[in-house]
Design an enzyme around this catalytic site. Structure first.
Site, PDB file in Angstrom:
ATOM      1  N   GLU A  41       0.800  -1.107   0.000  1.00 28.85           N
ATOM      2  CA  GLU A  41      -0.028   0.071   0.129  1.00 28.85           C
ATOM      3  C   GLU A  41       1.017   1.094  -0.134  1.00 28.85           C
ATOM      4  O   GLU A  41       1.785   1.457   0.728  1.00 28.85           O
ATOM      5  CB  GLU A  41      -0.768   0.006   1.298  1.00 28.85           C
ATOM      6  CG  GLU A  41      -1.783   1.195   1.477  1.00 28.85           C
ATOM      7  CD  GLU A  41      -2.293   1.084   2.782  1.00 28.85           C
ATOM      8  OE1 GLU A  41      -3.547   1.839   2.698  1.00 28.85           O
ATOM      9  OE2 GLU A  41      -2.008   0.354   3.645  1.00 28.85           O
ATOM     10  N   LYS A 109      -9.194   2.542  -2.044  1.00 24.63           N
ATOM     11  CA  LYS A 109      -9.441   1.700  -0.768  1.00 24.63           C
ATOM     12  C   LYS A 109     -10.865   2.244  -0.110  1.00 24.63           C
ATOM     13  O   LYS A 109     -11.288   3.540  -0.023  1.00 24.63           O
ATOM     14  CB  LYS A 109      -8.521   2.130   0.304  1.00 24.63           C
ATOM     15  CG  LYS A 109      -8.511   1.514   1.597  1.00 24.63           C
ATOM     16  CD  LYS A 109      -7.147   1.974   2.592  1.00 24.63           C
ATOM     17  CE  LYS A 109      -7.073   1.218   3.814  1.00 24.63           C
ATOM     18  NZ  LYS A 109      -5.905   1.702   4.540  1.00 24.63           N
ATOM     19  N   CYS A 147      -5.149  -3.116   2.687  1.00 23.78           N
ATOM     20  CA  CYS A 147      -5.249  -3.187   4.152  1.00 23.78           C
ATOM     21  C   CYS A 147      -6.598  -3.355   4.841  1.00 23.78           C
ATOM     22  O   CYS A 147      -7.061  -4.432   4.895  1.00 23.78           O
ATOM     23  CB  CYS A 147      -4.500  -1.912   4.545  1.00 23.78           C
ATOM     24  SG  CYS A 147      -3.502  -2.151   6.097  1.00 23.78           S
TER      25      CYS A 147
END
Length: 285
Positions: A41, A109, A147
């Site tokens: 990330e 995300k 994540c």
């Protein structure tokens, strides 16, 4: 398929330096015969963007990203970076998948943490969609969970129902500040092995290493197979910058789902069509 886990460090705000690091890693992966290279990330920017005075965001078709993809030769590349939205001043925490110098898919995300030392929601706009996409020229199908997205079981479920055979999970996971209450490594292993077993697919977790501000990133990148077994892993600790290439056989996904059909192909197509319908009507996932 040979997958390279690019467990790298990142220098906060040093876009040029991080690009050079990525180019070196890609060159090594190509020499190793890799088919897919997965970076952590925000690998090109560093994590704590609130501490950087200048704008680091890039468009998904930025020539520097496309040049990196060309450097990867025939291998696919998943790269994490801050994305400049095409409209307005929005910035996204994104991971783009590229092949042969072309953008294939961008995942923004969805779940941005804003607690303790994590302030992503102050600097990024959350994504609104999650879709699986074709890799290796469309021969296989993957999905990206950045994540904290992977801590939301519904995202992994939808990705599987959308036909993913591989979950790509780039992360910036730091060591827990309360290790007596929970251990980051143990939590991540529980998540990835559970997804591998219950959704009967490969999970590729690639975490950053290094120290940035008050955060220490521990690495521990690994690959889990459709039986929930770890079949390759990198070292741990802030100094454990390394790459690891793991050979996986995607026929194992079909074999596993046929032998114990927890995930039924007949339902996948129906749900994909329903997802397409909702998106055509302007709905969000």
């Amino acid at each position: 398929m040979r997958i390279t886990l690019a467990q790298t460090d990142a220098t906060l705000g040093d876009l040029d330096g991080n690009l050079k690091r990525a180019e070196r890693v890609l060159g090594e992966a190509v020499e190793d015969g890799s088919d897919l290279v997965v970076f952590p990330e925000l690998a090109l920017s560093g994590y704590q963007l609130g501490d950087v005075a200048h704008d680091l965001s890039m468009s998904p078709d930025d020539r520097r990203l496309l040049r990196l993809s060309q450097r990867a030769g025939g291998a696919g590349m998943l790269m994490g970076y801050p994305e400049a939205g095409t409209h307005g001043l929005h910035t996204y925490n994104s991971a783009g998948y590229y092949e042969d110098g072309h953008l294939v898919h961008t995942h923004r995300k969805l779940y941005l943490p804003t607690y303790s030392t994590f302030e992503e929601r102050k600097h990024f706009l959350p994504g609104q969609h999650s879709r699986a996409y074709g890799v290796r020229g469309g021969r296989h199908r993957a999905a990206t969970l950045i994540c904290n997205d992977a801590w939301q079981p519904q995202v992994a479920f939808l990705s599987t129902q959308d036909g993913a055979h591989i979950l790509l999970v780039p992360a910036n996971s730091a060591q827990s500040m309360s290790p007596e209450r929970y251990d980051s490594r143990e939590y991540w292993r529980n998540i990835t092995t559970f997804y591998g077993r219950i959704y009967q697919l490969f999970v590729v977790f690639v975490n950053r290493v290094g120290v940035e501000g008050g955060l220490t990133f521990w690495g521990g990148s690994h690959v889990v197979d459709p039986w929930g077994e770890v079949v390759g892993e990198c070292g741990e600790g802030p100094e454990a910058e390394e790459t690891l290439t793991v050979e996986i056989n995607l026929a194992d996904v079909r074999r596993r789902r046929r032998d114990i059909p927890l995930v039924r192909e007949a339902r996948l197509g129906l749900l994909r069509r329903e997802i397409d319908r909702l998106l055509d009507e302007g709905g969000d996932l």
